[in-house]
Design a protein around this motif. Structure first.
Motif, short mmCIF file in Angstrom:
data_model
loop_
_atom_site.label_atom_id
_atom_site.label_comp_id
_atom_site.label_asym_id
_atom_site.label_seq_id
_atom_site.Cartn_x
_atom_site.Cartn_y
_atom_site.Cartn_z
N SER A 163 0.62 -3.69 -6.63
CA SER A 163 -0.04 -2.78 -7.56
C SER A 163 -1.23 -3.45 -8.23
O SER A 163 -2.25 -2.80 -8.49
CB SER A 163 0.94 -2.24 -8.60
N TYR A 223 -3.88 -3.32 -5.19
CA TYR A 223 -4.20 -2.08 -4.49
C TYR A 223 -4.21 -0.83 -5.37
O TYR A 223 -4.83 0.17 -4.99
CB TYR A 223 -3.23 -1.88 -3.32
N CYS A 224 -3.54 -0.87 -6.49
CA CYS A 224 -3.53 0.31 -7.38
C CYS A 224 -3.33 -0.17 -8.82
O CYS A 224 -2.29 0.11 -9.43
CB CYS A 224 -2.48 1.33 -6.96
N TYR A 246 -1.63 1.55 -11.90
CA TYR A 246 -0.18 1.66 -12.04
C TYR A 246 0.48 0.35 -12.47
O TYR A 246 1.70 0.32 -12.67
CB TYR A 246 0.45 2.16 -10.73
N GLN A 247 -0.29 -0.70 -12.61
CA GLN A 247 0.26 -2.02 -12.94
C GLN A 247 1.10 -2.00 -14.22
O GLN A 247 2.21 -2.54 -14.21
CB GLN A 247 -0.88 -3.04 -13.04
N PHE A 289 3.29 6.00 -5.72
CA PHE A 289 2.91 6.20 -7.13
C PHE A 289 1.87 7.31 -7.25
O PHE A 289 1.95 8.15 -8.14
CB PHE A 289 2.34 4.91 -7.75
N GLU A 290 0.90 7.31 -6.33
CA GLU A 290 -0.15 8.34 -6.36
C GLU A 290 0.42 9.73 -6.13
O GLU A 290 -0.14 10.71 -6.61
CB GLU A 290 -1.22 8.01 -5.32
N LYS A 346 0.82 -1.21 0.00
CA LYS A 346 0.00 0.00 0.00
C LYS A 346 0.86 1.26 0.00
O LYS A 346 0.50 2.28 -0.62
CB LYS A 346 -0.96 0.00 1.19
N CYS A 357 2.00 1.97 -3.46
CA CYS A 357 0.90 2.59 -4.20
C CYS A 357 0.75 4.08 -3.84
O CYS A 357 0.53 4.92 -4.72
CB CYS A 357 -0.41 1.85 -3.96
N GLN A 358 0.88 4.39 -2.56
CA GLN A 358 0.80 5.79 -2.15
C GLN A 358 1.91 6.62 -2.80
O GLN A 358 1.69 7.77 -3.18
CB GLN A 358 0.88 5.90 -0.63
#
Length: 151
Positions: free
Chosen positions: A133, A136-137, A140-141, A85-86, A79, A82-83
């Motif tokens: 990814s 959870y996101c 972005y995969q 990447f965001e 996670k 992912c944060q």
């Protein structure tokens, strides 16, 4: 005998401190979020996929995920990636910063045990980033897969 004892000590020290190293290195990537005490169905699917993949690939990486990071650490790192990447960090940069922090923390080394440890850390990190990814996101995969292929 002294060299063998040193390698065994170093491997044990590495194994015992990887969780703390990994978690502290991720602080530089984003503000830490509290790990959930209870896993969701999505979390369990992610963990099952991660553990199954690592078990099939490498015993050291699998042991790191199961014994050192445990469920909550594996979820938290995925996670946190992912944060990052965001917030605009590229998957290649996130992976590079993470691996640099971990490798700097364990220090220089040589020999088969050190090589196995670095391989396992790289495999673990890439697997958490890739599978994390996906769960959870997923937006972005594609970027994550591309970044990991180029490593």
């Amino acid at each position: 005998m002294k060299g063998i004892t040193f390698l065994a000590f170093r491997k044990t020290a590495l194994r015992n401190s990887v969780r703390a190293i990994a978690l502290s290195s991720l602080i530089a990537l984003s503000a830490p979020a509290a790990a959930s005490a209870q896993t969701s169905a999505a979390d369990q699917e992610y963990l099952d996929s991660l553990y199954s993949f690592l078990q099939a690939q490498d015993n050291t990486a699998y042991g790191l995920a199961i014994n050192e990071m445990r469920d909550e650490g594996n979820i938290w790192i995925a996670k946190t990636f992912c944060q990052s990447f965001e917030r605009g960090a590229s998957p290649a940069d996130v992976y590079s910063v993470y691996m640099s922090a971990v490798m700097n923390a364990i220090g220089p080394g040589s020999g088969a045990a050190y090589e196995q440890a670095t391989y396992a850390l790289g495999l673990y990190s890439g697997s958490v980033m890739n599978l994390g990814s996906a769960y959870y996101c997923p937006q972005y995969q594609p970027q994550v897969e591309q970044a990991l292929r180029s490593l």
